[in-house]
Motif scaffolding. Structure first.
Motif, PDB file in Angstrom:
ATOM      1  N   GLU A   4     -39.418  17.525  50.245  1.00  0.00           N
ATOM      2  CA  GLU A   4     -38.169  18.242  49.974  1.00  0.00           C
ATOM      3  C   GLU A   4     -37.161  17.354  49.262  1.00  0.00           C
ATOM      4  O   GLU A   4     -36.474  17.793  48.337  1.00  0.00           O
ATOM      5  N   LEU A   7     -38.320  16.917  45.624  1.00  0.00           N
ATOM      6  CA  LEU A   7     -38.043  18.107  44.831  1.00  0.00           C
ATOM      7  C   LEU A   7     -36.550  18.232  44.543  1.00  0.00           C
ATOM      8  O   LEU A   7     -36.147  18.541  43.419  1.00  0.00           O
ATOM      9  N   VAL A  30     -32.972  21.561  49.391  1.00  0.00           N
ATOM     10  CA  VAL A  30     -34.302  22.174  49.482  1.00  0.00           C
ATOM     11  C   VAL A  30     -34.698  22.281  50.943  1.00  0.00           C
ATOM     12  O   VAL A  30     -34.626  21.303  51.698  1.00  0.00           O
ATOM     13  N   GLY A  32     -38.055  23.926  52.621  1.00  0.00           N
ATOM     14  CA  GLY A  32     -39.320  24.628  52.419  1.00  0.00           C
ATOM     15  C   GLY A  32     -39.431  25.071  50.976  1.00  0.00           C
ATOM     16  O   GLY A  32     -39.329  24.261  50.062  1.00  0.00           O
ATOM     17  N   ASP A  33     -39.634  26.378  50.769  1.00  0.00           N
ATOM     18  CA  ASP A  33     -39.731  26.895  49.395  1.00  0.00           C
ATOM     19  C   ASP A  33     -38.435  27.562  48.946  1.00  0.00           C
ATOM     20  O   ASP A  33     -38.421  28.351  48.014  1.00  0.00           O
ATOM     21  N   HIS A  34     -37.323  27.228  49.615  1.00  0.00           N
ATOM     22  CA  HIS A  34     -36.010  27.755  49.246  1.00  0.00           C
ATOM     23  C   HIS A  34     -35.150  26.620  48.688  1.00  0.00           C
ATOM     24  O   HIS A  34     -35.105  25.529  49.249  1.00  0.00           O
ATOM     25  N   HIS A  55     -35.974  27.499  38.090  1.00  0.00           N
ATOM     26  CA  HIS A  55     -37.234  28.246  38.070  1.00  0.00           C
ATOM     27  C   HIS A  55     -38.249  27.611  37.118  1.00  0.00           C
ATOM     28  O   HIS A  55     -39.446  27.631  37.391  1.00  0.00           O
ATOM     29  N   ALA A  58     -39.375  24.279  38.923  1.00  0.00           N
ATOM     30  CA  ALA A  58     -40.088  24.488  40.191  1.00  0.00           C
ATOM     31  C   ALA A  58     -40.458  25.962  40.327  1.00  0.00           C
ATOM     32  O   ALA A  58     -39.832  26.701  41.091  1.00  0.00           O
ATOM     33  N   GLY A  60     -41.974  29.343  41.499  1.00  0.00           N
ATOM     34  CA  GLY A  60     -42.402  29.800  42.820  1.00  0.00           C
ATOM     35  C   GLY A  60     -41.403  29.585  43.930  1.00  0.00           C
ATOM     36  O   GLY A  60     -41.600  30.084  45.033  1.00  0.00           O
ATOM     37  N   VAL A  61     -40.324  28.845  43.673  1.00  0.00           N
ATOM     38  CA  VAL A  61     -39.320  28.668  44.729  1.00  0.00           C
ATOM     39  C   VAL A  61     -38.369  29.850  44.724  1.00  0.00           C
ATOM     40  O   VAL A  61     -38.198  30.537  43.725  1.00  0.00           O
ATOM     41  N   THR A  62     -37.748  30.075  45.851  1.00  0.00           N
ATOM     42  CA  THR A  62     -36.707  31.092  45.966  1.00  0.00           C
ATOM     43  C   THR A  62     -35.368  30.394  45.824  1.00  0.00           C
ATOM     44  O   THR A  62     -35.083  29.440  46.541  1.00  0.00           O
TER      45      THR A  62
END
Length: 82
Positions: A4, A7, A30, A32-34, A55, A58, A60-62
Motif C-alpha cells: 500500500e 502504491l 491507499v 486495499g484496492d481503494h 486509473h 493503477a 482496477g483500483v477504486t
C-alpha cells in the motif's frame, strides 16, 4: 515498505510528474484496492484529471475522490492594513 505504501508513493509521483496534473498538494491514501484522494485543486477539470492519472497508473483500483475545487482568482477590493 508495504504494498500500500509503495502504491501510494507511485501514485503521488504520477500525479506530480504528469503534465495534466502536476499536483504536489493532493494526498493519496491507499487501503486495499481503494485509493482516497484529498486536498484542494483550482478547477473541476484538474480534479477529473487526477482520477484519470490514478486509473492509468493503477488500473482496477477504486478511486474515492475527496478533492475540493477551490477557485483561485485575484483578490477583490483592497486589503486594509492597520
Amino acid at each position: 515498505m508495504t504494498a500500500e505504501q509503495y502504491l501510494s508513493a507511485r501514485l503521488r509521483r504520477a500525479l506530480a510528474e504528469d503534465p495534466r496534473t502536476a499536483e504536489l498538494g493532493v494526498r493519496v491514501t491507499v487501503r486495499g484496492d481503494h485509493v482516497l484522494l484529498s486536498g484542494d485543486v483550482a478547477c473541476a477539470d484538474r480534479r477529473a484529471d487526477l482520477e484519470a492519472v490514478v486509473h492509468e497508473a493503477a488500473p482496477g483500483v477504486t478511486v474515492l475522490d475527496d478533492v475540493r475545487v477551490v477557485p483561485v482568482g485575484e483578490p477583490v477590493g483592497q486589503e486594509e492594513i492597520r
